[in-house]
Design a protein around this motif. Structure first.
Motif, PDB file in Angstrom:
ATOM      1  N   ASP A 163       0.823  -1.219   0.000  1.00 42.28           N
ATOM      2  CA  ASP A 163       0.000   0.000   0.000  1.00 42.28           C
ATOM      3  C   ASP A 163       0.857   1.269   0.000  1.00 42.28           C
ATOM      4  O   ASP A 163       0.507   2.251  -0.664  1.00 42.28           O
ATOM      5  CB  ASP A 163      -0.922   0.006   1.221  1.00 42.28           C
ATOM      6  CG  ASP A 163      -2.025  -1.046   1.134  1.00 42.28           C
ATOM      7  OD1 ASP A 163      -2.207  -1.611   0.036  1.00 42.28           O
ATOM      8  OD2 ASP A 163      -2.685  -1.293   2.150  1.00 42.28           O
ATOM      9  N   VAL A 166       2.139   1.816  -3.493  1.00 40.93           N
ATOM     10  CA  VAL A 166       1.021   2.221  -4.343  1.00 40.93           C
ATOM     11  C   VAL A 166       0.723   3.706  -4.155  1.00 40.93           C
ATOM     12  O   VAL A 166       0.558   4.458  -5.131  1.00 40.93           O
ATOM     13  CB  VAL A 166      -0.228   1.373  -4.029  1.00 40.93           C
ATOM     14  CG1 VAL A 166      -1.484   1.981  -4.658  1.00 40.93           C
ATOM     15  CG2 VAL A 166      -0.041  -0.054  -4.527  1.00 40.93           C
ATOM     16  N   GLU A 167       0.666   4.143  -2.921  1.00 44.68           N
ATOM     17  CA  GLU A 167       0.400   5.553  -2.626  1.00 44.68           C
ATOM     18  C   GLU A 167       1.517   6.444  -3.165  1.00 44.68           C
ATOM     19  O   GLU A 167       1.253   7.516  -3.730  1.00 44.68           O
ATOM     20  CB  GLU A 167       0.268   5.737  -1.114  1.00 44.68           C
ATOM     21  CG  GLU A 167      -0.140   7.138  -0.694  1.00 44.68           C
ATOM     22  CD  GLU A 167      -0.359   7.261   0.803  1.00 44.68           C
ATOM     23  OE1 GLU A 167      -0.415   8.410   1.293  1.00 44.68           O
ATOM     24  OE2 GLU A 167      -0.478   6.221   1.480  1.00 44.68           O
ATOM     25  N   ALA A 170       1.264   6.573  -7.092  1.00 42.20           N
ATOM     26  CA  ALA A 170       0.121   7.388  -7.515  1.00 42.20           C
ATOM     27  C   ALA A 170       0.415   8.863  -7.314  1.00 42.20           C
ATOM     28  O   ALA A 170       0.097   9.702  -8.174  1.00 42.20           O
ATOM     29  CB  ALA A 170      -1.121   6.979  -6.741  1.00 42.20           C
ATOM     30  N   ILE A 176       0.158   2.645 -14.154  1.00 40.72           N
ATOM     31  CA  ILE A 176       0.189   1.190 -14.074  1.00 40.72           C
ATOM     32  C   ILE A 176      -0.675   0.640 -15.201  1.00 40.72           C
ATOM     33  O   ILE A 176      -1.498   1.363 -15.776  1.00 40.72           O
ATOM     34  CB  ILE A 176      -0.309   0.660 -12.715  1.00 40.72           C
ATOM     35  CG1 ILE A 176      -1.804   0.996 -12.518  1.00 40.72           C
ATOM     36  CG2 ILE A 176       0.541   1.182 -11.564  1.00 40.72           C
ATOM     37  CD1 ILE A 176      -2.457   0.226 -11.375  1.00 40.72           C
ATOM     38  N   LEU A 191      -5.826  -3.552  -6.059  1.00 42.04           N
ATOM     39  CA  LEU A 191      -4.993  -2.486  -6.633  1.00 42.04           C
ATOM     40  C   LEU A 191      -5.842  -1.533  -7.468  1.00 42.04           C
ATOM     41  O   LEU A 191      -5.697  -0.308  -7.367  1.00 42.04           O
ATOM     42  CB  LEU A 191      -3.892  -3.110  -7.501  1.00 42.04           C
ATOM     43  CG  LEU A 191      -3.020  -2.130  -8.288  1.00 42.04           C
ATOM     44  CD1 LEU A 191      -2.208  -1.239  -7.355  1.00 42.04           C
ATOM     45  CD2 LEU A 191      -2.096  -2.901  -9.242  1.00 42.04           C
ATOM     46  N   ARG A 194      -7.761   0.966  -5.518  1.00 50.95           N
ATOM     47  CA  ARG A 194      -6.962   2.003  -4.869  1.00 50.95           C
ATOM     48  C   ARG A 194      -6.334   2.993  -5.848  1.00 50.95           C
ATOM     49  O   ARG A 194      -6.150   4.161  -5.521  1.00 50.95           O
ATOM     50  CB  ARG A 194      -5.833   1.360  -4.050  1.00 50.95           C
ATOM     51  CG  ARG A 194      -6.304   0.588  -2.831  1.00 50.95           C
ATOM     52  CD  ARG A 194      -5.188   0.486  -1.824  1.00 50.95           C
ATOM     53  NE  ARG A 194      -4.775   1.818  -1.366  1.00 50.95           N
ATOM     54  CZ  ARG A 194      -3.643   2.064  -0.722  1.00 50.95           C
ATOM     55  NH1 ARG A 194      -2.799   1.105  -0.468  1.00 50.95           N
ATOM     56  NH2 ARG A 194      -3.341   3.283  -0.333  1.00 50.95           N
ATOM     57  N   TYR A 195      -5.968   2.526  -7.044  1.00 53.70           N
ATOM     58  CA  TYR A 195      -5.165   3.367  -7.940  1.00 53.70           C
ATOM     59  C   TYR A 195      -6.059   4.295  -8.759  1.00 53.70           C
ATOM     60  O   TYR A 195      -7.149   3.905  -9.185  1.00 53.70           O
ATOM     61  CB  TYR A 195      -4.331   2.497  -8.884  1.00 53.70           C
ATOM     62  CG  TYR A 195      -2.968   3.100  -9.156  1.00 53.70           C
ATOM     63  CD1 TYR A 195      -1.935   2.949  -8.235  1.00 53.70           C
ATOM     64  CD2 TYR A 195      -2.714   3.827 -10.310  1.00 53.70           C
ATOM     65  CE1 TYR A 195      -0.689   3.508  -8.464  1.00 53.70           C
ATOM     66  CE2 TYR A 195      -1.470   4.380 -10.550  1.00 53.70           C
ATOM     67  CZ  TYR A 195      -0.457   4.226  -9.618  1.00 53.70           C
ATOM     68  OH  TYR A 195       0.774   4.793  -9.844  1.00 53.70           O
ATOM     69  N   GLN A 199      -4.608   7.220 -14.121  1.00 50.44           N
ATOM     70  CA  GLN A 199      -3.215   6.781 -14.265  1.00 50.44           C
ATOM     71  C   GLN A 199      -3.149   5.276 -14.533  1.00 50.44           C
ATOM     72  O   GLN A 199      -2.202   4.609 -14.153  1.00 50.44           O
ATOM     73  CB  GLN A 199      -2.422   7.113 -12.999  1.00 50.44           C
ATOM     74  CG  GLN A 199      -2.206   8.598 -12.775  1.00 50.44           C
ATOM     75  CD  GLN A 199      -1.806   8.921 -11.344  1.00 50.44           C
ATOM     76  OE1 GLN A 199      -2.459   9.715 -10.658  1.00 50.44           O
ATOM     77  NE2 GLN A 199      -0.733   8.319 -10.876  1.00 50.44           N
ATOM     78  N   MET A 200      -4.156   4.791 -15.238  1.00 51.36           N
ATOM     79  CA  MET A 200      -4.269   3.352 -15.466  1.00 51.36           C
ATOM     80  C   MET A 200      -4.403   3.044 -16.954  1.00 51.36           C
ATOM     81  O   MET A 200      -4.959   3.837 -17.715  1.00 51.36           O
ATOM     82  CB  MET A 200      -5.496   2.827 -14.707  1.00 51.36           C
ATOM     83  CG  MET A 200      -5.524   1.331 -14.473  1.00 51.36           C
ATOM     84  SD  MET A 200      -7.015   0.872 -13.514  1.00 51.36           S
ATOM     85  CE  MET A 200      -6.684   1.702 -11.944  1.00 51.36           C
TER      86      MET A 200
END
Length: 257
Positions: A163, A166-167, A170, A176, A191, A194-195, A199-200
């Motif tokens: 986590d 990930v934070e 981001a 990702i 994931l 949360r993301y 940005q995916m």
């Protein structure tokens, strides 16, 4: 729904499979084909010249023995020569799975880090996005290197991590991409929850095979349709809205028109 495969090893498919993929669904607008080594780079360049939908990335995959100094120099010289046709540097990163299998010594791991740093520097000099193989406890190390050289246009493909990382990713604006295993893997679903969707991207990492409903099938970019549906469900958005956001994200990241 139009889709872009943000990470595929198209050069690893057989010729007849490539012809089938490229002659198939018109929903697949673009395929970003990443490279494994110099021969892979050359193959991807050839495929990009043959098929306008293929956009090549050049690099050296970390889950293999280190290149000799001569081989690395030859690769970098070739990349410099063809950088106008190169849409990104990749796939590059750190050898997490080799290290997990105890195939990489501490000394060698330091050499992999230096190798990655050389590619990060090239990404900065050449103003190219960079495509990263960096999962779990390798990811913070890669973040450190990106921050050290102020490289922000970074794509962590098929990312897995804690986590805190990930934070951090981001917050830095790193991208990702999600494979079809989001359909059946709780870790990847968490994931996605949360993301930031902005940005995916989606990918197949083909020809890597998948389980669940894709068991026994040749990996095909059309599988991303199910990925998009699952992302939409997890984000509580419509399929069309999510598909549109993902394709815009990918075009922005890779400077695609």
């Amino acid at each position: 729904m139009k889709m872009i495969d943000a990470h595929i090893h198209l050069d690893h498919y057989k010729d007849e499979e490539i012809n089938s993929l490229m002659g198939g669904s018109s929903q697949i607008e673009i395929l970003v084909s990443v490279s494994f080594d110099l021969e892979s780079c050359k193959r991807n360049l050839y495929l990009s010249r043959r098929f306008s939908r293929v956009k090549p990335a050049f690099g050296f995959h970390p889950e293999q023995p280190l290149p000799t100094g001569e081989d690395l120099n030859e690769l970098l010289v070739w990349m410099e020569k063809h950088r106008e046709e190169m849409f990104a540097i990749g796939e590059v990163g750190l050898p997490y799975y080799q290290r997990l299998d105890q195939k990489v010594s501490k000394q060698d791991y330091c050499q992999y880090m230096k190798l990655l740093e050389s590619f990060i520097l090239k990404a900065k000099i050449w103003e190219k996005p960079i495509v990263l193989h960096a999962v779990y406890d390798d990811a913070p190390i890669v973040c450190d290197l990106l921050e050290k050289h102020s490289v922000r246009k970074a794509h962590f493909h098929w990312f897995k991590g804690d986590d805190k990382t990930v934070e951090r990713m981001a917050g830095k604006g790193y991208f990702i991409s999600v494979t079809p295993d989001v359909v059946y893997e709780e870790e990847i679903q968490q994931l996605v929850r949360r993301y930031p969707l902005e940005q995916m991207m989606v990918e197949t990492d083909g020809p890597w095979p998948f389980g669940g409903p894709f068991q026994g099938q040749m990996t095909n970019p059309n599988m991303m349709m199910e990925s998009i549906k699952m992302i939409a469900k997890l984000k509580k958005r419509s399929n069309d809205e999510v598909a549109g956001i993902l394709i815009r994200n990918t075009k922005f990241f890779y400077n695609l028109t």
